[in-house]
Scaffold this active site. Structure first.
Site, PDB file in Angstrom:
ATOM      1  N   LYS A 143       0.855  -1.195   0.000  1.00 32.26           N
ATOM      2  CA  LYS A 143       0.000   0.000   0.000  1.00 32.26           C
ATOM      3  C   LYS A 143       0.884   1.235   0.000  1.00 32.26           C
ATOM      4  O   LYS A 143       1.941   1.244   0.635  1.00 32.26           O
ATOM      5  CB  LYS A 143      -0.871   0.029   1.273  1.00 32.26           C
ATOM      6  CG  LYS A 143      -2.102   0.866   1.121  1.00 32.26           C
ATOM      7  CD  LYS A 143      -3.111   0.090   0.310  1.00 32.26           C
ATOM      8  CE  LYS A 143      -4.438   0.708   0.169  1.00 32.26           C
ATOM      9  NZ  LYS A 143      -5.368  -0.177  -0.556  1.00 32.26           N
ATOM     10  N   GLY A 187     -22.478   4.032   2.908  1.00 33.33           N
ATOM     11  CA  GLY A 187     -21.578   4.591   1.892  1.00 33.33           C
ATOM     12  C   GLY A 187     -22.093   4.286   0.505  1.00 33.33           C
ATOM     13  O   GLY A 187     -22.080   3.146   0.051  1.00 33.33           O
ATOM     14  N   GLY A 205     -20.901   5.560  -2.355  1.00 33.52           N
ATOM     15  CA  GLY A 205     -19.901   6.036  -3.310  1.00 33.52           C
ATOM     16  C   GLY A 205     -19.783   5.058  -4.465  1.00 33.52           C
ATOM     17  O   GLY A 205     -20.765   4.398  -4.854  1.00 33.52           O
ATOM     18  N   VAL A 263     -18.292   2.068  -4.919  1.00 32.50           N
ATOM     19  CA  VAL A 263     -18.602   0.650  -4.680  1.00 32.50           C
ATOM     20  C   VAL A 263     -20.046   0.484  -4.205  1.00 32.50           C
ATOM     21  O   VAL A 263     -20.802  -0.348  -4.727  1.00 32.50           O
ATOM     22  CB  VAL A 263     -17.639   0.036  -3.632  1.00 32.50           C
ATOM     23  CG1 VAL A 263     -18.032  -1.402  -3.320  1.00 32.50           C
ATOM     24  CG2 VAL A 263     -16.200   0.091  -4.133  1.00 32.50           C
TER      25      VAL A 263
HETATM   26  P1  NAD Z   1     -15.865   6.289  -2.340  1.00 37.41           P
HETATM   27  O1  NAD Z   1     -15.023   7.369  -1.762  1.00 37.41           O
HETATM   28  O2  NAD Z   1     -16.261   6.348  -3.760  1.00 37.41           O
HETATM   29  O3  NAD Z   1     -17.202   6.105  -1.473  1.00 37.41           O
HETATM   30  C1  NAD Z   1     -17.223   6.126  -0.083  1.00 37.41           C
HETATM   31  C2  NAD Z   1     -18.520   6.826   0.306  1.00 37.41           C
HETATM   32  O4  NAD Z   1     -18.705   6.661   1.716  1.00 37.41           O
HETATM   33  C3  NAD Z   1     -18.512   8.330   0.023  1.00 37.41           C
HETATM   34  O5  NAD Z   1     -19.637   8.671  -0.767  1.00 37.41           O
HETATM   35  C4  NAD Z   1     -18.579   8.949   1.413  1.00 37.41           C
HETATM   36  O6  NAD Z   1     -19.311  10.172   1.431  1.00 37.41           O
HETATM   37  C5  NAD Z   1     -19.296   7.870   2.189  1.00 37.41           C
HETATM   38  N1  NAD Z   1     -19.126   7.941   3.642  1.00 37.41           N
HETATM   39  C6  NAD Z   1     -18.078   8.404   4.332  1.00 37.41           C
HETATM   40  N2  NAD Z   1     -18.352   8.311   5.660  1.00 37.41           N
HETATM   41  C7  NAD Z   1     -19.588   7.781   5.762  1.00 37.41           C
HETATM   42  C8  NAD Z   1     -20.413   7.436   6.870  1.00 37.41           C
HETATM   43  N3  NAD Z   1     -20.027   7.622   8.126  1.00 37.41           N
HETATM   44  N4  NAD Z   1     -21.641   6.895   6.621  1.00 37.41           N
HETATM   45  C9  NAD Z   1     -22.065   6.693   5.351  1.00 37.41           C
HETATM   46  N5  NAD Z   1     -21.311   7.002   4.270  1.00 37.41           N
HETATM   47  C10 NAD Z   1     -20.086   7.534   4.483  1.00 37.41           C
HETATM   48  O7  NAD Z   1     -15.039   4.919  -2.024  1.00 37.41           O
HETATM   49  P2  NAD Z   1     -15.267   3.509  -2.730  1.00 37.41           P
HETATM   50  O8  NAD Z   1     -14.291   3.344  -3.825  1.00 37.41           O
HETATM   51  O9  NAD Z   1     -16.718   3.312  -2.983  1.00 37.41           O
HETATM   52  O10 NAD Z   1     -14.800   2.517  -1.565  1.00 37.41           O
HETATM   53  C11 NAD Z   1     -15.654   2.253  -0.469  1.00 37.41           C
HETATM   54  C12 NAD Z   1     -14.896   1.442   0.574  1.00 37.41           C
HETATM   55  O11 NAD Z   1     -14.451   0.208   0.003  1.00 37.41           O
HETATM   56  C13 NAD Z   1     -13.637   2.146   1.098  1.00 37.41           C
HETATM   57  O12 NAD Z   1     -13.487   1.837   2.469  1.00 37.41           O
HETATM   58  C14 NAD Z   1     -12.524   1.499   0.306  1.00 37.41           C
HETATM   59  O13 NAD Z   1     -11.286   1.507   0.999  1.00 37.41           O
HETATM   60  C15 NAD Z   1     -13.039   0.085   0.163  1.00 37.41           C
HETATM   61  N6  NAD Z   1     -12.506  -0.600  -1.006  1.00 37.41           N
HETATM   62  C16 NAD Z   1     -12.661  -0.027  -2.221  1.00 37.41           C
HETATM   63  C17 NAD Z   1     -12.131  -0.662  -3.335  1.00 37.41           C
HETATM   64  C18 NAD Z   1     -12.280  -0.049  -4.708  1.00 37.41           C
HETATM   65  O14 NAD Z   1     -11.879  -0.697  -5.662  1.00 37.41           O
HETATM   66  N7  NAD Z   1     -12.861   1.125  -4.849  1.00 37.41           N
HETATM   67  C19 NAD Z   1     -11.458  -1.880  -3.199  1.00 37.41           C
HETATM   68  C20 NAD Z   1     -11.369  -2.475  -1.941  1.00 37.41           C
HETATM   69  C21 NAD Z   1     -11.888  -1.812  -0.841  1.00 37.41           C
END
Ligand code: NAD
Length: 345
Positions: free
Chosen positions: A79, A173, A175, A177
């Site tokens: 990482k 969340g 976002g 994913v």
């Molecule tokens: P993203 O930033 O697109 O979405 C995260 C969302 O969570 C945002 O919209 C944010 O406003 C929201 N959020 C933050 N705090 C919150 C809370 N307390 N309650 C509700 N919503 C909240 O990120 P992503 O790419 O969708 O990833 C989501 C999670 O999955 C992260 O923890 C990331 O580390 C993990 N992850 C992502 C990937 C990937 O490929 N994108 C891979 C493995 C793990």
């Protein structure tokens, strides 16, 4: 932090990133390359202090090692974490070119990808300096959501339910994913609710017909499956008694604050699909597309490998039940034993 016994002690290499010109400060943490080159995204976010940024890098890199092993990939875990409140609009080019040069110097031992704060615009800059990066057509979030959906199929089976309107999934969340997962569940007729503090994310979710509730309520909402897709460190033992879900399955890395949280969930009869397993979709896509040239052939292989997370989740949950152990413990043990067997040849 870097004692012989403490966190970080079993890491292969930690590379400090420091660039006085643009103010870059960070670390590349290579946890293990026992199974192959180490894969891991570039996370950029403000941290309370350097200690917490380092701790995040170490925990996330270790989780990547387990993800790769459990997904059957010839790859290890790493990482990059950048800690700062850098004005990214001013310094994006300088910051990511410095990172690109650092990755190139590692000669392929580390292959970078997206993570919080680093998307395609940033990776495009890195790509100018090194080829050791996730290929640009990859869609990490969609692959991650597909992996969570595969894990959730195993969870549904364990709960004895079939996807449909009688099944309720609550997503923390909405976002990249969370929304992608929500859309695939809605297509199967599942009742989906979600929460997100970001108003743009809420608007997008509502456009897709998702019922949105207050973020403060989502973890305690009655549902079949609670899906944490926002950030890590979600579950503490003290909150489990208030949770009203039957299972937890989501993409957020390192969801459990500590081992007590895992034990409390188990005692409460909440099935936890380990994030170290079900969030492997993006790294599956990354590893397979970096190592193969034929994009169509590889797309099928990626799909099969992501779908296979259902049967691995199934096996891990069955083993956890058999031995009365938290599934996260079983998954990590399984990952360690895969690495040990490979090292022994
Ligand atoms: P993203 O930033 O697109 O979405 C995260 C969302 O969570 C945002 O919209 C944010 O406003 C929201 N959020 C933050 N705090 C919150 C809370 N307390 N309650 C509700 N919503 C909240 O990120 P992503 O790419 O969708 O990833 C989501 C999670 O999955 C992260 O923890 C990331 O580390 C993990 N992850 C992502 C990937 C990937 O490929 N994108 C891979 C493995 C793990």
């Amino acid at each position: 932090m870097f004692g012989r016994q403490g966190p970080g002690a079993d890491f292969e290499e930690l590379i400090a990133l420091h660039d006085r010109e643009c103010g870059l400060r960070g670390v590349i943490a290579i946890h293990s390359s026992a199974l192959g080159p180490a894969f891991g995204g570039i996370r950029r976010r403000p941290y309370a202090d350097e200690e917490s940024a380092l701790a995040d890098a170490l925990a996330l890199a270790e989780a990547m090692t387990f993800k790769c092993a459990l997904a059957g990939l010839s790859a290890g875990g790493a990482k990059t974490v950048i800690w700062s409140d850098l004005d990214i609009a001013l310094d994006r080019e300088a910051i990511y070119s410095a990172i690109g040069r650092a990755i190139e110097r590692l000669g392929g031992r580390y292959i970078a990808g997206p993570d919080l704060g680093t998307g395609d615009p940033e990776l495009d800059i890195v790509r100018e300096y090194t080829s050791f990066v996730n290929p640009s057509p990859n869609d990490a979030a969609a692959s991650t959501a597909a992996g969570v959906a595969a894990g959730m199929r195993a969870v549904f089976k364990r709960l004895g339910v079939r996807p449909g309107p009688q099944v309720r999934v609550a997503i923390q969340g909405l976002g990249a994913v969370g929304l992608s997962l929500a859309k695939s569940l809605l297509e199967q007729g599942v009742a989906v609710i979600g929460a997100d503090p970001d108003s743009a994310a809420v608007d997008r979710a509502r456009e897709h017909g998702i019922e949105v509730i207050d973020p403060a309520r989502i973890l305690f909402e009655p549902c079949d499956v609670l899906s944490p897709c926002a950030h890590g460190g979600v579950f503490e033992a003290s909150m489990v008694a208030r949770m009203r879900c039957r299972a937890v399955c989501g993409s957020a890395n390192n969801q459990l604050v500590d081992k007590e949280a895992a034990q409390a969930m188990m005692r409460a009869g909440i099935v936890h699909a380990p994030d170290v397993l079900v969030s492997a979709g993006a790294v599956i896509e990354g590893v397979l597309t970096v190592s193969k040239q034929d994009r169509q052939g590889v797309a099928d292989e990626v799909r099969r490998a992501i779908d296979n997370l259902e049967s691995v989740t199934d096996e891990v949950l069955a083993e956890a039940e058999k031995w009365s152990l938290p599934p996260d413990t079983v998954a990590r043990r399984r990952g360690r034993s895969i690495i040990r067997r490979t090292k022994e040849g």
